[in-house]
Design a protein around this motif. Structure first.
Motif, PDB file in Angstrom:
ATOM      1  N   ASP A  63      12.386  -6.342 -11.098  1.00 22.71           N
ATOM      2  CA  ASP A  63      13.573  -6.556 -10.259  1.00 22.71           C
ATOM      3  C   ASP A  63      13.273  -6.271  -8.789  1.00 22.71           C
ATOM      4  O   ASP A  63      14.092  -5.669  -8.073  1.00 22.71           O
ATOM      5  N   GLY A  64      12.108  -6.692  -8.346  1.00 20.40           N
ATOM      6  CA  GLY A  64      11.734  -6.535  -6.943  1.00 20.40           C
ATOM      7  C   GLY A  64      11.214  -5.169  -6.561  1.00 20.40           C
ATOM      8  O   GLY A  64      10.815  -4.961  -5.405  1.00 20.40           O
ATOM      9  N   GLU A  65      11.168  -4.221  -7.501  1.00 22.77           N
ATOM     10  CA  GLU A  65      10.675  -2.868  -7.224  1.00 22.77           C
ATOM     11  C   GLU A  65       9.249  -2.732  -7.743  1.00 22.77           C
ATOM     12  O   GLU A  65       8.944  -3.104  -8.886  1.00 22.77           O
ATOM     13  N   LEU A  66       8.380  -2.170  -6.905  1.00 20.51           N
ATOM     14  CA  LEU A  66       7.007  -1.918  -7.332  1.00 20.51           C
ATOM     15  C   LEU A  66       6.995  -0.763  -8.322  1.00 20.51           C
ATOM     16  O   LEU A  66       7.481   0.331  -8.016  1.00 20.51           O
TER      17      LEU A  66
ATOM     18  N   LEU B 263       0.811  -1.218   0.000  1.00 22.81           N
ATOM     19  CA  LEU B 263       0.000   0.000   0.000  1.00 22.81           C
ATOM     20  C   LEU B 263       0.842   1.265   0.000  1.00 22.81           C
ATOM     21  O   LEU B 263       0.578   2.196  -0.771  1.00 22.81           O
ATOM     22  N   GLU B 264       1.843   1.333   0.854  1.00 22.26           N
ATOM     23  CA  GLU B 264       2.651   2.551   0.936  1.00 22.26           C
ATOM     24  C   GLU B 264       3.380   2.817  -0.373  1.00 22.26           C
ATOM     25  O   GLU B 264       3.429   3.956  -0.851  1.00 22.26           O
ATOM     26  N   ALA B 265       3.943   1.778  -0.964  1.00 23.35           N
ATOM     27  CA  ALA B 265       4.697   1.958  -2.207  1.00 23.35           C
ATOM     28  C   ALA B 265       3.788   2.380  -3.360  1.00 23.35           C
ATOM     29  O   ALA B 265       4.133   3.264  -4.150  1.00 23.35           O
ATOM     30  N   PHE B 266       2.610   1.751  -3.451  1.00 19.59           N
ATOM     31  CA  PHE B 266       1.705   2.139  -4.530  1.00 19.59           C
ATOM     32  C   PHE B 266       1.121   3.520  -4.271  1.00 19.59           C
ATOM     33  O   PHE B 266       0.897   4.297  -5.211  1.00 19.59           O
TER      34      PHE B 266
ATOM     35  N   PRO C 157      -1.921  15.863  -1.271  1.00 19.81           N
ATOM     36  CA  PRO C 157      -1.875  16.301   0.123  1.00 19.81           C
ATOM     37  C   PRO C 157      -1.939  15.119   1.087  1.00 19.81           C
ATOM     38  O   PRO C 157      -2.591  14.106   0.810  1.00 19.81           O
ATOM     39  N   ALA C 158      -1.270  15.250   2.241  1.00 16.81           N
ATOM     40  CA  ALA C 158      -1.144  14.137   3.183  1.00 16.81           C
ATOM     41  C   ALA C 158      -2.495  13.588   3.630  1.00 16.81           C
ATOM     42  O   ALA C 158      -2.673  12.371   3.730  1.00 16.81           O
ATOM     43  N   ALA C 159      -3.448  14.477   3.911  1.00 19.91           N
ATOM     44  CA  ALA C 159      -4.756  14.012   4.385  1.00 19.91           C
ATOM     45  C   ALA C 159      -5.449  13.161   3.318  1.00 19.91           C
ATOM     46  O   ALA C 159      -6.064  12.131   3.626  1.00 19.91           O
ATOM     47  N   ARG C 160      -5.347  13.571   2.071  1.00 17.58           N
ATOM     48  CA  ARG C 160      -5.970  12.801   0.994  1.00 17.58           C
ATOM     49  C   ARG C 160      -5.213  11.509   0.739  1.00 17.58           C
ATOM     50  O   ARG C 160      -5.785  10.501   0.332  1.00 17.58           O
ATOM     51  N   ASN C 161      -3.892  11.537   0.978  1.00 14.89           N
ATOM     52  CA  ASN C 161      -3.121  10.318   0.821  1.00 14.89           C
ATOM     53  C   ASN C 161      -3.574   9.275   1.842  1.00 14.89           C
ATOM     54  O   ASN C 161      -3.698   8.092   1.529  1.00 14.89           O
ATOM     55  N   GLY C 162      -3.847   9.717   3.065  1.00  7.97           N
ATOM     56  CA  GLY C 162      -4.349   8.803   4.077  1.00  7.97           C
ATOM     57  C   GLY C 162      -5.689   8.219   3.706  1.00  7.97           C
ATOM     58  O   GLY C 162      -5.945   7.018   3.899  1.00  7.97           O
ATOM     59  N   ALA C 163      -6.567   9.052   3.139  1.00  7.96           N
ATOM     60  CA  ALA C 163      -7.879   8.571   2.707  1.00  7.96           C
ATOM     61  C   ALA C 163      -7.726   7.574   1.561  1.00  7.96           C
ATOM     62  O   ALA C 163      -8.449   6.565   1.500  1.00  7.96           O
ATOM     63  N   TRP C 164      -6.766   7.836   0.650  1.00  6.78           N
ATOM     64  CA  TRP C 164      -6.520   6.906  -0.459  1.00  6.78           C
ATOM     65  C   TRP C 164      -6.084   5.553   0.080  1.00  6.78           C
ATOM     66  O   TRP C 164      -6.560   4.501  -0.374  1.00  6.78           O
ATOM     67  N   ILE C 165      -5.168   5.539   1.041  1.00  7.64           N
ATOM     68  CA  ILE C 165      -4.693   4.275   1.616  1.00  7.64           C
ATOM     69  C   ILE C 165      -5.843   3.530   2.291  1.00  7.64           C
ATOM     70  O   ILE C 165      -5.981   2.314   2.147  1.00  7.64           O
TER      71      ILE C 165
END
Length: 295
Positions: free
Chosen positions: A72-75, A14-17, A44-52
């Motif tokens: 190669d192991g990277e998302l 989740l964090e990487a995507f 924005p951070a607040a919207r990023n939290g809602a996305w997660i």
């Protein structure tokens, strides 16, 4: 083509995507809208939290619709899709720059579409990126241009709005009924996510029913109604809640929703083009303003 591994998404992805999708945004009048690279502006951070939170919920309800791609192991990309009744919705879709044009996006889209193989209809919001739009059209989706209305609401233009009340979780059956009438499928558990993030305004009257999820700036994040008059009243209710002097932006207005443009112009807001609504085996919903990812 590249040697990419497309696999089911996991909680640990989740964090990487989120990082990939969070930097594929651009600003229009103090609000952010999805677009293609290479001009990233961070979500924005607040919207990023809602996305997660939304994507974590999709992993629970629709694990078969959530996919990522690794090199190669990277998302390097991912796709999140949902099925609600007989509607397939693409919520998020992104591939890192440097890995685009190599077939990764096509593989991710194919995996997400497979999740909706039994659905009668499909819908999602898209940027105006030419490469992505080409992929969507080739996948069989009709492209309907979207508009954004934005500006500071003219307080003198606000009408008196009656019969609008505050909504709650007890209204979900009503909301699902309105969903089925306007877009052909209920939002079901997605209403829990929307209730956690937005204020809910409801109209339930013999002359019309509808609802609007309203953000802190006074913009309807999702609006559905059984007729244009009720939809307009709900949009006015949302705009009236904007703090005086605050820039308000309402995205995702399609040509099928001219009533929303009429409200916007009366409120002295400006109209801009903003990507596409992509639909399959259906018309753009109306009266309806869709949410960017839950639609």
């Amino acid at each position: 083509m590249t040697d990419a591994l497309v696999r089911p998404m996991r909680e640990g992805d989740l964090e990487a995507f989120a990082e990939i999708t969070a930097t594929s945004y651009y600003e229009v009048d103090a609000r952010t809208y999805q677009r293609a690279w290479p001009d990233p502006v961070r979500r924005p951070a607040a919207r990023n939290g809602a996305w997660i939170n939304r994507t974590r919920a999709a992993l629970r309800t629709d694990p078969g619709g959530c996919w990522v791609a690794e090199v190669d192991g990277e998302l390097v990309g991912g796709a999140v899709s949902r099925v609600r009744e007989l509607m397939w919705v693409l919520a998020s879709f992104a591939v890192r720059p440097g890995h685009q044009g190599q077939g990764i996006g096509a593989e991710l889209m194919a995996a997400a579409l497979h999740h909706g193989r039994g659905c009668l209809r499909g819908m999602f919001a898209a940027s105006a990126d030419p490469g992505a739009v080409r992929r969507y059209r080739l996948a069989g989706f009709d492209l309907h241009p979207q508009m954004t209305v934005t500006g500071v609401v003219d307080r003198a233009a606000l009408p008196v709005v009656e019969r609008v009340r505050e909504g709650s979780a007890g209204d979900v059956d009503l909301l699902d009924s309105i969903d089925r009438r306007t877009r052909g499928a209920a939002h079901l558990s997605d209403h829990e996510l929307l209730l956690a993030q937005f204020r809910l305004a409801v109209v339930d009257h013999s002359t019309g029913s509808g609802y609007a999820y309203v953000d802190a700036d006074g913009a309807p994040a999702l609006l559905a109604a059984t007729n244009r008059r009720t939809a307009a009243a709900l949009m006015w209710e949302a705009l009236a809640s904007s703090p005086p002097g605050t820039q308000v932006s309402v995205p995702h207005v399609t040509a099928a929703n001219q009533w929303a443009l009429d409200v916007a112009l009366a409120a002295r807001l400006a109209i801009y083009s903003n990507g596409y609504l992509c639909v399959r085996r259906m018309k753009p919903p109306a009266p309806y303003l869709h949410h960017g990812s839950l639609l």
